[in-house]
Design a protein around this motif. Structure first.
Motif, mmCIF file in Angstrom:
data_model
loop_
_atom_site.group_PDB
_atom_site.id
_atom_site.type_symbol
_atom_site.label_atom_id
_atom_site.label_comp_id
_atom_site.label_asym_id
_atom_site.label_seq_id
_atom_site.Cartn_x
_atom_site.Cartn_y
_atom_site.Cartn_z
ATOM 1 N N TRP A 161 13.169 -8.498 -6.606
ATOM 2 C CA TRP A 161 12.430 -7.345 -6.105
ATOM 3 C C TRP A 161 12.734 -7.089 -4.635
ATOM 4 O O TRP A 161 12.557 -7.975 -3.810
ATOM 5 C CB TRP A 161 10.914 -7.553 -6.244
ATOM 6 N N ARG A 177 16.181 -3.128 4.097
ATOM 7 C CA ARG A 177 14.936 -3.705 3.609
ATOM 8 C C ARG A 177 15.076 -5.191 3.289
ATOM 9 O O ARG A 177 14.129 -5.947 3.396
ATOM 10 C CB ARG A 177 14.464 -2.936 2.371
ATOM 11 N N ILE A 208 11.066 -4.494 -3.291
ATOM 12 C CA ILE A 208 9.631 -4.306 -3.125
ATOM 13 C C ILE A 208 8.997 -4.792 -4.418
ATOM 14 O O ILE A 208 9.326 -4.293 -5.492
ATOM 15 C CB ILE A 208 9.280 -2.816 -2.921
ATOM 16 N N ARG A 209 8.126 -5.739 -4.323
ATOM 17 C CA ARG A 209 7.474 -6.232 -5.538
ATOM 18 C C ARG A 209 6.568 -5.146 -6.119
ATOM 19 O O ARG A 209 6.140 -4.250 -5.396
ATOM 20 C CB ARG A 209 6.622 -7.451 -5.211
ATOM 21 N N PRO A 210 6.251 -5.265 -7.425
ATOM 22 C CA PRO A 210 5.395 -4.234 -8.031
ATOM 23 C C PRO A 210 4.059 -4.097 -7.300
ATOM 24 O O PRO A 210 3.454 -3.026 -7.317
ATOM 25 C CB PRO A 210 5.171 -4.757 -9.454
ATOM 26 N N ASP A 211 3.590 -5.156 -6.662
ATOM 27 C CA ASP A 211 2.309 -5.037 -5.973
ATOM 28 C C ASP A 211 2.454 -4.438 -4.568
ATOM 29 O O ASP A 211 1.472 -4.336 -3.830
ATOM 30 C CB ASP A 211 1.605 -6.397 -5.887
ATOM 31 N N GLY A 212 3.674 -4.056 -4.208
ATOM 32 C CA GLY A 212 3.851 -3.360 -2.944
ATOM 33 C C GLY A 212 4.316 -4.241 -1.799
ATOM 34 O O GLY A 212 4.766 -3.741 -0.771
ATOM 35 N N SER A 213 4.267 -5.554 -1.984
ATOM 36 C CA SER A 213 4.724 -6.410 -0.890
ATOM 37 C C SER A 213 6.243 -6.549 -0.919
ATOM 38 O O SER A 213 6.888 -6.237 -1.917
ATOM 39 C CB SER A 213 4.076 -7.787 -1.024
ATOM 40 N N ARG A 214 6.812 -7.026 0.159
ATOM 41 C CA ARG A 214 8.262 -7.123 0.223
ATOM 42 C C ARG A 214 8.736 -8.380 -0.505
ATOM 43 O O ARG A 214 8.168 -9.454 -0.390
ATOM 44 C CB ARG A 214 8.716 -7.178 1.681
ATOM 45 N N THR A 217 13.508 -0.458 -7.089
ATOM 46 C CA THR A 217 12.997 -1.545 -6.255
ATOM 47 C C THR A 217 13.573 -2.882 -6.701
ATOM 48 O O THR A 217 13.353 -3.896 -6.074
ATOM 49 C CB THR A 217 11.468 -1.617 -6.353
#
Lengths: 507, 488
Positions: free
Chosen positions: A370, A448, A372-378, A309
């Motif tokens: 990122w 992405r 995809i950031r570790p928190d799941g957001s783009r 990611t």
């Protein structure tokens, strides 16, 4: 002209000495001085290219430098250039020039940074030009010192770990190489021992045995393995690759570019210059293993890249995958395969450098990488509407890396496949899947990052500026020109590669 | 047989050192107490005498090899060069003691006299050729070293160090003496150079008796070299002693004992006997163990001095390997390593001393951010650390290269690989300091070390050869080539 190689190697060092005079506070002067030094080095290598005689398969006699260094060990300071080293020299000088330009916004210790960068350039050029094994080793090791500090001081959050891991891994390989080197020295000739790579070459050591761990082992097999590990760590060949993702991710942009663009090639160059010519029989013996390892690199690197990611890590793993193609080409030991390998070394140098530079440009704006950031957001999205010029360059780099026909990567990969097909049909078929995977992870990443909705904080990013376009252009040109007309590079290497293949095939 | 007066002529350097000891003792006795001024004078006198002694050694380099004192001592180039190394080491250590805050003024004069005493013993040991002189040399070193290690009388650690040293040392020399008496009993001679002739006429059974005897002989030397498994005392003694004392222990007794070990190897190796094979196996195993244990133990240390102590154990292990090669390649690689080791050790400990002087301890964290306060000192330390690890183009690499070349020439590939892997391990802990000095910033804005201008210039002066010899080592190799060892 006979001192040209000396000038190429030592000019960056002179540049460091000159830089010492510039006061620390005058940062602009330091930067321009570094740019001038690397530019002059680049010009010197272009002069070298211009005066290079591609019909000579051996070392170019006009440029040979040989000065006795340690007479008691018969160590000489020997520099020489042939068709295998010239593309690497050109690549190195070009990338270092571009990297000084790309290092404009280094946050701290500007002077030390550029001094180390120049030291790195000198040592890398030294590795590609050295023809004495001892000298080669010295340059090979000196390179570690600036790399350690460049990653360790100017790198990302986890820089210290990455720097030390890089240092230790490479040093481990070098030590085995050192033992092999000294062993070679003592068997090289009765009374006329030497470290001269050219006179060691040719497979003189077939029938020797050594006693190690209480067993009689064949000399060439054992020490081929030693040299192999030394070089394989650098390439990096699976399973010696674990240092690479860390080093790449933590290193500052310019250092990533150098690492992927040039330093990895030192490993494969080591095979071409040292391991294969000195132990041809052992190379043939291990060719299957090398090819399989290359295949593992291709598939494994690509699968890892797909899972990332962090966009820089993704490109780092893609390097592992691409170096696998080089290994395949080397293992083929055919004219096409070998030419393809050397060309791939050059082409990967330009295309991966582009990608790393582009990520660096983006990072200067976003301060994160990122997808995809570790928190799941783009992390990124819809960049193409924000950064149109950037997107165009990125597309070119990505397709070059993917091996799209018309761009540089295609030619070298095609050559490699042609070269290995007859000998390793299964591997060829499997490796083609690697290409497919390569297309998959790159396109997926592209989708992405550049398409879709614009992520909120992407909106303030500015497009590439004039300086950035300036240092991307040479690479864009290289990727596009060598994609349709690779002859300039292929011509210089053809004779030397042909000679090496011919020698290998007599065993 | 030459007359005793001629004999004495070859022993003048040692006699001068003895004389200097007595002279300094007298000056001190009649000066009425210690003072900074007096210490300065004493150390200057000692320094001049040492420089003169070193200069005299140059004369012996040209002279033919000479056996003196009824063949108990031999003056050969091998010993002479090692003596030079030891003299320079002592000189450096005396300088360190003078600038050290750790050794109080009252004790500085004692320190000078004691190190001179050890130096005499060490000089005797490297040129000793009879078991008696070897024993005397070793004991001279030991007894005075006991006092040296307990120099900080009121410090518990220092006292503990002294006691440990005495206990282990007494045991080791006892074992060695026992072994020597066996050897004399079997061979009927005290002179090591007579061993080969006597050994040649021995039956296999008698030879077997000698194997443990020589192992015991080795214990005494191995103890001084701090070879594993006789190294137990080293870290504690090194940690408990003040930095200058530690430095001294890491250089002078070690070099002397390694010289003696090499001399012993030259008479034992080369024959096709069970004794020679055992000896080679022993040296190989002990060398490999010494390197490995030293390095692995160094990784976990918190104190830099202790880390350097363990690293000096591993360097001794590297040098032990050189004693497997008894020709000119071997002797020159040993001498080369000793010379380079001298410079590296002096600088490393000098910088550590200056850092630990400021706050009284030398934990790794003390080195944080040194590059911003003392860039030149930090760069010197980086150079020394890389050199100790064996990274070209520094002298430490060339020294290791020479020993590796020597053992690979003899076909000890396994040992060479072990030695190489050890360098990798050592790189890890050397880089720990580099990382703290260069990659980290200091925690506070306070000064972190005591670097006077004079210490800084000495450090730089000693670092330059480490860089220079890494690139232009032809001359020093030629110098080491001249290290001919007496062969009968």
């Amino acid at each position: 002209m006979s001192n040209l190689l000396n000038w190429i190697v030592w000019l960056p060092v002179l540049g460091i000495l000159g830089m010492l005079v510039i006061p620390k506070s005058n940062e602009t002067a330091i930067k321009y001085w570094a740019v001038i030094t690397t530019a002059v080095t680049l010009i010197l290598t272009l002069i070298l290219w211009n005066n290079f005689d591609p019909t000579i398969a051996d070392m170019q006699p006009n440029f040979m430098v040989k000065i006795p260094w340690i007479a008691q060990f018969n160590i000489n300071y020997t520099l020489g250039v042939d068709g295998i080293s010239l593309p690497m020299i050109l690549l190195t000088a070009l990338l270092f020039f571009l990297c000084t330009l790309a290092s404009w916004n280094i946050p701290k210790f500007i002077k030390a940074y550029f001094a180390l960068l120049l030291l790195l350039e000198a040592s890398v050029l030294g590795v590609f030009l050295a023809l004495d094994f001892f000298l080669f080793y010295v340059f090979w090791e000196v390179m570690l010192i600036p790399m350690f500090f460049l990653i360790g001081i100017w790198g990302g959050e986890n820089r210290e770990y990455a720097a030390i891991k890089f240092f230790l891994f490479t040093f481990l390989g070098s030590i085995l190489m050192l033992v092999g080197m000294i062993a070679l020295y003592y068997v090289s000739g009765q009374g006329a021992n030497s470290f001269d790579i050219l006179s060691l070459s040719g497979g003189h050591f077939r029938d020797l045995t050594v006693t190690m761990f209480g067993h009689d082992l064949p000399f060439n097999i054992l020490f081929f393995i030693f040299l192999f590990i030394g070089f394989a760590i650098k390439v990096p060949v699976f399973p010696f690759h674990t240092w690479l993702p860390h080093a790449h991710v933590q290193a500052p942009t310019a250092v990533s570019v150098i690492l992927a663009g040039v330093l990895l090639k030192m490993g494969t160059y080591g095979f071409l210059r040292i391991a294969f010519p000195i132990f041809p029989a052992a190379s043939i013996y291990f060719a299957d293993a090398i090819a399989w390892l290359g295949l593992v690199n291709i598939i494994y690197g690509a699968l890892c890249a797909m899972a990332q990611t962090d966009v820089k890590k993704l490109i780092a793993y893609s390097s592992i995958s691409h170096m696998g193609f080089v290994m395949l080409g080397l293992a083929a030991m055919t004219v096409q395969g070998m030419n393809g390998a050397v060309l791939q070394m050059f082409n990967h140098g330009t295309s991966t450098a582009m990608l790393f530079l582009l990520i660096g440009i983006l990072y200067e704006r976003s301060h994160h990488r990122w997808i995809i950031r570790p928190d799941g957001s783009r992390g990124f999205g819809g960049l193409y509407t924000q950064l149109p010029k950037y997107t165009i360059i990125f597309i070119i780099a990505m397709f070059a890396s993917m091996g799209l026909p018309g761009l540089s990567g295609f030619i070298s990969e095609a050559l490699i496949f042609i070269g290995i097909y007859e000998r390793f049909t299964t591997i060829t078929v499997l490796a083609v899947f690697g290409l497919l995977l390569g297309a998959a992870y790159l396109l997926w990443m592209f989708k992405r990052m550049f398409f879709g909705e614009v992520v909120e904080d992407n909106k303030q990013y500015t497009d590439v500026n004039a300086r950035e376009i300036f240092y991307m252009l040479p690479l864009v040109a290289a990727v596009m020109i060598f994609g349709v007309y690779p002859a300039p590079i292929l011509n210089i290497m053809r004779a030397s590669v042909g000679k090496l293949v011919m020698m290998l095939n007599t065993f | 047989m030459t007359s005793y007066m001629t004999n004495l002529a070859f022993y003048v350097p040692e006699l001068i050192v003895v004389g200097a000891m007595i002279l300094l003792l007298f000056i001190y006795a009649f000066s009425g107490g210690s003072s900074k001024k007096l210490n300065t004078i004493l150390s200057t006198v000692a320094a001049f005498i040492l420089v003169f002694v070193g200069y005299l050694q140059f004369g012996f380099l040209q002279a033919p090899i000479q056996e003196i004192f009824s063949r108990s001592v031999v003056i050969d180039q091998f010993g002479t060069i090692l003596k030079m190394v030891m003299v320079v080491g002592t000189l450096g250590v005396i300088y360190m003691a003078m600038v050290s805050q750790e050794i109080v003024e009252d004790l500085k004069f004692e320190f000078i006299i004691l190190v001179l005493g050890v130096l005499v013993g060490a000089m005797l040991l490297v040129s000793a050729t009879s078991m008696i002189t070897i024993y005397v040399g070793l004991e001279t070193i030991s007894i005075i070293s006991y006092a040296l290690s307990a120099l900080k009388k009121n410090d518990d650690l220092s006292a503990e160090a002294g006691l440990k040293y005495v206990l282990y040392g007494g045991f080791a020399s006892g074992v060695m003496l026992f072994g020597m008496s066996h050897i004399y009993g079997v061979l009927g001679t005290l002179f090591v150079y007579d061993f080969p002739a006597q050994l040649a006429s021995l039956t296999f059974d008698n030879m077997l008796v000698l194997v443990p005897a020589f192992l015991m002989f080795f214990v005494g030397l191995g103890y001084k070299i701090s070879a594993v498994p006789f190294h137990m005392w080293t870290p504690d003694v090194y940690e408990g002693s003040p930095v200058p004392v530690t430095t001294f222990f890491a250089i002078v007794p070690k070099v002397a004992a390694l010289g003696a070990l090499y001399r012993l190897s030259t008479v034992l190796i080369g024959q096709e006997t069970i004794l020679a094979t055992t000896w080679i196996t022993l040296i190989g195993i002990v060398g490999a163990l010494t390197m490995t244990v030293g390095n692995i133990a160094a990784i976990g240390q918190r104190s830099v001095k202790r880390m350097l102590a363990y690293s000096s154990i591993s360097h001794a292990g590297f040098i032990i390997l050189a004693t497997l090669v008894v020709d000119q390649i071997g002797s020159r690689s040993l001498v080369f390593y000793a010379i380079v080791y001298l410079f590296m050790t002096l600088v490393a400990f000098m910088i550590t001393g200056a850092v630990s002087d400021k706050y009284g301890n030398d934990y790794f964290d003390r080195f944080r951010g040194l590059i911003l306060r003392y860039p030149l000192m930090a760069i010197s330390m980086v150079i020394i650390m890389l050199s100790l690890a064996g990274i070209p183009p520094l002298a430490g690499f060339v020294a290791k290269f020479n020993i590796l070349a020597a053992i690979i020439k003899e076909g000890y590939y396994t040992l060479a690989v072990i030695a190489g892997l050890n360098s990798v391990i050592s790189l890890y802990y050397y880089m720990k300091i580099v990382r703290l000095m260069v990659l980290k910033e200091a925690e506070s804005t306070e000064d972190i070390a005591n670097f006077s201008i004079s210490v800084q210039s000495v450090v730089i002066f000693l670092t330059i050869p480490v860089v220079f010899l890494g690139i232009f080592w032809e001359t020093i190799l030629a110098f080491a080539n001249g290290a001919q060892i007496f062969i009968k």
